[in-house]
Structures are given as C-alpha cells and as structure tokens.
Design a protein around this motif. Structure first.
Motif, PDB file in Angstrom:
ATOM      1  N   GLU A  39       0.285   4.797   1.700  1.00  0.00           N
ATOM      2  CA  GLU A  39       0.174   4.974   3.065  1.00  0.00           C
ATOM      3  C   GLU A  39       1.586   5.116   3.788  1.00  0.00           C
ATOM      4  O   GLU A  39       1.567   5.330   4.891  1.00  0.00           O
ATOM      5  CB  GLU A  39      -0.765   3.944   3.646  1.00  0.00           C
ATOM      6  N   GLU A  40       2.485   5.034   2.857  1.00  0.00           N
ATOM      7  CA  GLU A  40       4.042   4.983   3.453  1.00  0.00           C
ATOM      8  C   GLU A  40       4.216   6.498   4.258  1.00  0.00           C
ATOM      9  O   GLU A  40       3.767   7.465   3.540  1.00  0.00           O
ATOM     10  CB  GLU A  40       4.911   4.678   2.515  1.00  0.00           C
ATOM     11  N   VAL A  41       4.940   6.371   5.335  1.00  0.00           N
ATOM     12  CA  VAL A  41       5.374   7.783   5.722  1.00  0.00           C
ATOM     13  C   VAL A  41       6.909   7.914   5.899  1.00  0.00           C
ATOM     14  O   VAL A  41       7.624   6.913   5.526  1.00  0.00           O
ATOM     15  CB  VAL A  41       5.024   7.635   7.084  1.00  0.00           C
TER      16      VAL A  41
ATOM     17  N   PHE B 244       0.825  -1.207  -0.051  1.00  0.00           N
ATOM     18  CA  PHE B 244      -0.040   0.137  -0.026  1.00  0.00           C
ATOM     19  C   PHE B 244       0.985   1.334  -0.046  1.00  0.00           C
ATOM     20  O   PHE B 244       1.097   1.900   1.193  1.00  0.00           O
ATOM     21  CB  PHE B 244      -1.019   0.000   1.355  1.00  0.00           C
TER      22      PHE B 244
END
Ligand SMILES: Cc1cc2nc3c(=O)[nH]c(=O)nc-3n(C[C@H](O)[C@H](O)[C@H](O)COP(=O)(O)OP(=O)(O)OC[C@H]3O[C@@H](n4cnc5c(N)ncnc54)[C@H](O)[C@@H]3O)c2cc1C
Ligand code: FES
Lengths: 123, 591
Positions: free
Chosen positions: A121-123, A118
C-alpha cells in the motif's frame, strides 16, 4: 529545619550475569523516601544508576524494590538509616533495579499485522 | 545511512500515543470501528500517567447522575447548567461548542464505564459546581478496567516506548519515531492517522502532583509538526499540596479537601487570607483562585516555616473530623493520602495545621482541536489532558476524568474514520534522520551541562520566574534563560551510555519538550496583560474582559514563534464586559 543526616546506601548494581553492591553516602532529611534517596544519587552522585518509578505516591507499583531484604514500594518507604537496596525480582532483572521490561514483540501478541509492513500500500 | 539506526518497524491504521484514560478510550473506539490500532506508552499500561493517580471524581450533571445511577443528585441540574458552570468557572475562555458536547455526552460515557464493570463509590459536591456532580471511580480502578478491555479487544500495546517525534509532510501525519527503553532501539511507527493522548506537562514545574512521564512530550511534538497550541498560559495549580516531609512533597490529601469539610487556609499570622480574594466562597472557591491567593501570601513573606501556607481543621470538633474519614468516598478510612499513611507523619490529625503549597496539577491548555479532535495537521488528532478549549482558564474538580472518556472516544472515532480513507505512506528519510541525529548527538556530544543540570534549570525557571504569580520583568528573564538553555540542549552531557533503560537519555530527550512547553507558557503569559483563571499578573491584577476575552494561539515555523488572538467561541452564553477584581467571579465592579 533539622540538619540532614548522612546515611550509607548500598545499591545492587549490574545485571543477571554480574552484580555487586555499590555504596553511596547520602544526606537525608527526616521523612525522606527511599525513592528520594535514589533520585538524590542519580541527580548528584551517579547518573548511571537504573531504577523506574512513576507516580511517586504509592499507587502504581513501578518502584518496587527490595529494601533491607523486604519488597516495598520505594516511594512510600522512609529512609530511616543505612540500607541495602536490591532489585525485587532477580529472574526478570534488566539492569540495576530495573526489572521486567516488556520486549518489542509484545506488540505482536495481539495483532501480527502490526509487525508486517503493508508494503503493497505504499505510495 | 543514519536511518539504518532504525531497528524495527511497526505499522497500524491508527497509532495512539498514551494508553491511559484518554488513550485507552481512543484505542477502544478506533478498534470498535474495525481498524488496526497500536497504542504506545512511555511507561507501563495502567502503571503510568495521571489517570491511575486520580482520586476518582468523575463529573456528570446532577440530574443524569440521579436518573442513570440512582444517586442523590438534583433534578434541577441539566447538561446546559453544567456547561454554564464550566464556562463561568473557566473564566469564559472555554470553547462553548466543545463545552456543550462535553456535558451532553458525559452521562453516556460514564454509563459505559459502569456497564463495563466500574463501580461508583460515591457522589460528592465539589466547589465550583452549582449542584453535586462528582461520581466516584478511583483512578487506579479506571485505568485497570480500561487496560483489561484493551487487551481483550485485541489492541496491540507497546509499553516502555518513548515517542520522540512525529513524521509528516504537507499532506499530514505518517507516523512517529520511538525509542524502546528496555533495549535502546529506535523504532519506526507507521500509521494512517494518529491520536495524541500524552497528558499534561506538569513535570516542567518543580512542585507537582503529577507522575514522572508528564513532561509535555505530546504538546511539543505536535507543535514541532505544525499543530497550534492554545491557552498555554494556564497551567493549573492545586492549592493544598504537602510541602513537608520530603517524601510527601507535592502529595495531595484528597485533590479537593474543601469538598470534604470546611478547612481554613491560614498565613503565618493565622489570618484566613481568602477573605481578601473571595469573601463569599472563602476556601470553597475554585482551585485557581485558592492557588493564586496562597501564592500571593507566600510571595508577600507571610508564609509558613517551610515556605507555604497552613491548612487547618482545628476549628472542627474532633469527632466530626474523625467521622469524615468514614463517609468521604475514597480510601481515607485510615487518613491516607494516596499510598501514604498520614498518621505516621501527623499522629494527631486535626491538631496541627499542615504546611501546604500550590503544586502544578493539570494542563488547562494544549493542542488546539475542533469538535472532532482534529488539529490543523491532517491525520493528527488529540484528546484529553493537554488539549485546549474544554476547561478554558480553569478546570472544575472531577472534570478531567470525564474529559478522558468523552474526548478519548471522539478522537478514536475521528482517527478511525480518517484512517479508512487514508494511506499508509512512507515517511521521508530526511525526517527520520533528523530525529536519529538528535539522538545520536545526545549520545555523543558531551561538552555541555549534564541532562540533570538542564532539567533542574528548566524547573528553576518554571518555579522562580514563571510560577502562578507572574510579572513582565521575571517573564523576560525567563525568556532569556530559556534561550541560553536552548543553546545547551544539543550539547547535553550524558554520563552513562548503557542502552538498557537509560534514564539520562530519556531525560535528555524530555528536556527539549519541556523547554518548548515552558517557552510557550512564557510567551503567552507576557502577551496576556491581565489576570484570569489559573494565571495572575501582579503588574496587571484585574480581569479585563474588554481586551482579553480571547484565546492565545501559538505556532512555530522555522524556529520562529507566531502568536494569534482567536475570538472565544460563545455560541450559547454571552461573554461579560468590563473589568473586575480578580477572584470575584461574576461581579463586574468597573463597568
Ligand atoms: C494526583 C492526581 C489526582 C487527580 N484526581 C482527579 C480526580 O479525582 N478527578 C478528575 O477528573 N481528574 C483528576 N486528576 C486529573 C486526571 O487524572 C488527568 O487529567 C487525566 O487522568 C489525564 O488522562 P490522560 O489519559 O489524558 O493522560 P495520562 O493519564 O497522564 O496519560 C498519559 C499517557 O501518555 C504517555 N506518554 C506521555 N509522553 C509520552 C511519550 N513521549 N511517548 C509515549 N507515551 C507517552 C504516558 O506514559 C501515559 O500513558 C488528577 C490528577 C492527579 C495528578
Ligand atoms: S512510584 Fe508509583 S508506587 Fe512508587
């Protein structure tokens, strides 16, 4: 304790493309299992040998093999004399006595999302 | 770059490591909460782990058993009484808050299994329980039932994948690195929260009832990621495991043969030695005391021919012995011990005594959790065997399967809740590289002992220097031997480099985990200068309630161990005072 006797164990080694019987001399005590013999080979003679097992008490079926032509659970089958050990399912052979190991993609069978990171949605 | 060695990446909300009683229950609950679950197992699902090997006793309080399932339970029992038995027989080290939840939720969890199709095949009264509580669902049937349900629920399962290390930072867990055994590929498993359900570490010991996979991986990985371990000095042993013939080593004839009939445990002089340990309950005492007593006979040289003790039912009439094989709720009809036909080894059952010895059977301690199965690492949850606090210093028979269901579900719910708020974060490359480097090192440096030599040395230390009967001198030697082995770990010699199911790689990686676990046992055992539950110190033979009613909590930071004494949670039952002779629970003979 009774003295262990020496038996000759021939194990089919290799994969689908190429395999041959390899012979080992193994000392066995009365009441030793075929799986115990393989463990002995792995521990003392040749650690490259491939086999699977889990419970060692005849319940899980991960140690199925063909011993002298008959498919058995190797942990509850006694090593009474010279023997030939082969994989039990030639068509699903991975290596030596290891058969039918599932591919990674199996994880996707139930949920394709597991394979797609996904990324958003990575930070 | 090393992380290029990562060949595949899988993502999920909740990553569950372990797919058996606990892991399956956790995965089902998390999926029920609507999150994406990935469950991973080192073996095959329903074909590895301890759950499938369980005889099948699963405890609920007697009254609930009676009311819910119509069995012949006592109306006088209740969850509180069950909790009291657990606390007392766990020698007061159980976390009473967790114990109360356990007995309260047990009936609903077993009811669920029945609703899902499990058949109850019996109801027994095992030692240590005030009332009969042992419902019966054979482990293999339980494991298969849960596996079928997982598949039906659309849960992804990754088999034959050994998880090597957790990835985390100060905000918590982000995933794990795994080795896919059939191909030798390294996998990155990313998640928002993680449930550790990897079972015990019994394979650290040379004689054990437990299957291959249980080398303490989960405990060691949790420890290395900052989680605390608790009650590590209490690995549980089962007293009557076969010593001979070789194929039967470590096999049990019914996990608790004294629930079946009155057996006599004898030393080489034919003495029923239990009279010296628990004269009232004799062989029907709990398994910790039975094991300590047997180990002390062996140590004193009063052992059997093969080095164990004797288990006899020769004193019983033959027709009674034969009949017991008909009524006892498991597959004993033809005197089977798991998959073995005992008559092929002992043609005349009851005539000869069996040579038996205590084998390591269960992990009472493990990862420290709270009532939500949370550890001290955010996002890391743990449940089932290999977590501490439920059983204290000794587990009652039949209470592990109950644990898998009660705590599996709780862990799944907590992990799902955490995942809903949590982020899928990118694990730091440096950590991934560290794991990969460890693996590459195993594959390349070969100047040290073979992985087999290391494994056998770990078991030698565990068997000869630790065992059940411990003393300072041996434990100090064990510490030194462990330190020596640690130096060899990075240089383990691997002969075979075939990447398809490489047994040596697996063992080489397991060795580090087993060594971490073994060191934790030794450190906690040195600290605890008394005898209690599953641990006996010859140099401190009494149970000292004034000094040692506390849980030992271990953590490791920068390769340094830290130990703390945590007070026991005694919310419901007050803790005893004074010192007493080991084995005579409940009596306080010195004040
Ligand atoms: C012979 C025997 C008889 C028993 N009989 C009873 C009984 O009658 N009643 C009772 O209450 N209890 C019994 N017990 C105890 C009980 O079976 C276990 O405590 C319980 O089943 C543990 O369940 P679990 O799911 O926590 O762990 P397990 O069933 O052991 O499952 C552990 C899982 O973790 C996986 N795993 C481990 N390491 C890794 C890794 N590094 N990477 C990926 N996966 C990993 C394994 O493959 C497995 O899937 C018995 C135990 C034994 C050994
Ligand atoms: S190892 Fe489980 S059946 Fe043989």
């Amino acid at each position: 304790m009774d003295k262990p006797k020496l038996i000759t164990v021939q194990v089919r080694r290799g994969d689908k493309n190429e395999s041959k019987l390899v012979a080992y001399e193994v000392p066995v005590e009365a009441g030793q299992s075929v799986l115990g013999v393989l463990q002995y080979i792995y521990d003392h003679l040749d650690s490259s040998i491939g086999f699977t097992c889990s419970c060692r008490i005849g319940l899980c079926s991960s140690c199925l093999m063909r011993v002298n032509g008959k498919v058995v659970q190797s942990c509850t089958t006694l090593a009474n004399g010279d023997m030939v050990i082969e994989p039990y399912k030639e068509d699903a052979l991975v290596r030596d006595l290891v058969t039918e190991l599932p591919p990674i993609s199996q994880a996707s069978l139930n949920n394709p999302k597991n394979i797609n990171p996904f990324k958003d949605e990575e930070v | 770059m090393m992380s290029l060695l990562i060949e595949e990446e899988l993502c999920c909300d909740v990553l569950v490591i372990g797919t058996e009683g606990t892991g399956a229950r956790a995965a089902l609950e998390a999926a029920e909460q609507g999150v994406d679950v990935l469950a991973v197992t080192k073996g095959f699902m329903a074909r590895s782990g301890a759950t499938l090997t369980a005889d099948g006793e699963i405890d609920v309080d007697s009254r609930s058993a009676r009311n819910l399932f119509g069995v012949d339970g006592s109306p006088d029992d209740c969850p509180e009484q069950f909790a009291k038995d657990m606390i007392v027989e766990g020698d007061y080290l159980g976390d009473q808050r967790l114990v109360a939840i356990h007995t309260e939720e047990a009936p609903a969890r077993v009811k669920e299994l029945v609703d899902w199709g499990a058949q109850l095949e019996g109801f027994i009264h095992a030692p240590g329980h005030t009332y009969p509580r042992g419902l019966w669902i054979p482990g293999l049937k339980l494991a298969r039932l849960l596996a079928r349900r997982m598949v039906k629920s659309g849960i992804s399962v990754l088999e034959n994948t050994m998880v090597l290390e957790l990835l985390h930072d100060s905000d918590g867990v982000m995933g794990a690195v795994g080795l896919h055994l059939p191909t030798g590929k390294m996998l990155l498993l990313r998640c928002r929260s993680l449930v550790m359900a990897t079972g015990g570490a019994m394979r650290v010991f040379p004689l054990t009832t437990a299957p291959e996979e249980l080398t303490g991986d989960g405990l060691a990985m949790a420890l290395r990621c900052g989680a605390a371990l608790q009650d590590m000095e209490f690995p549980m042993f089962l007293p009557y495991c076969f010593l001979t013939p070789p194929s039967l080593r470590g096999v049990i004839f019914s996990y608790d043969v004294s629930a079946l009939m009155e057996v006599h445990a004898l030393n080489r002089q034919g003495e029923r030695y239990m009279a010296r340990w628990d004269p009232e309950r004799m062989e029907r005492t709990t398994r910790d005391i039975n094991s300590v007593a047997a180990a002390m006979e062996i140590r004193a040289g009063r052992c059997s021919k093969a080095g164990g003790t004797y288990l006899s039912f020769k004193h019983l009439p033959r027709n009674l012995v034969n009949f017991s094989a008909e009524w006892f709720p498991r597959n004993l009809r033809s005197w089977r011990a798991a998959g073995f036909h005992l008559r092929s080894f002992f043609p005349d059952i009851g005539e000869e005594a069996w040579e038996v010895a205590p084998a390591c059977h269960f992990w009472n301690g493990g990862i420290r959790i709270d009532e939500d199965c949370a550890t001290n690492v955010p996002g890391l949850f743990a449940a089932g065997e290999g977590t501490a606090g439920i059983h204290g210093a000794n587990r009652l028979a039949g209470n592990a399967l109950t644990m898998t269901q009660v705590w599996g579900k709780r862990a799944g719910a907590s992990a799902a809740r955490f995942a809903k708020d949590g982020k899928l974060r990118k694990p730091p490359t440096t950590q991934i590289e560290k794991v990969v480097r460890k693996f590459v090192c195993l594959k390349s440096d070969s100047s040290g002992p073979t992985v087999t030599e290391v494994r056998l040395e770990i078991r030698r230390i565990a068997g000869d220097l630790v065992g059940i009967i411990r003393e300072e001198k041996n434990l100090q030697q064990a510490l030194k031997a462990i330190a020596d082995l640690r130096r060899d770990l990075a240089r383990q010699h691997v002969v075979n480099q075939d990447s398809r199911f490489n047994r040596e790689w697996v063992e080489g990686l397991q060795n580090e985990n087993s060594l971490d676990v073994l060191e934790a046992i030794v450190l906690a055992s040195i600290a605890r200068q008394e005898s209690r539950g599953a641990m006996y110190r010859v140099d401190y033979p009494a149970t000292d309630n004034d000094r040692w009613l506390c849980n030992l909590v271990l953590r490791r930071k920068d390769n340094q161990w830290e130990m703390q004494e945590a007070p026991v949670n005694s919310l419901y039952l007050s803790l005893p005072a004074g010192t007493r002779t080991y084995g005579r629970r409940g009596e306080s003979n010195h004040g």
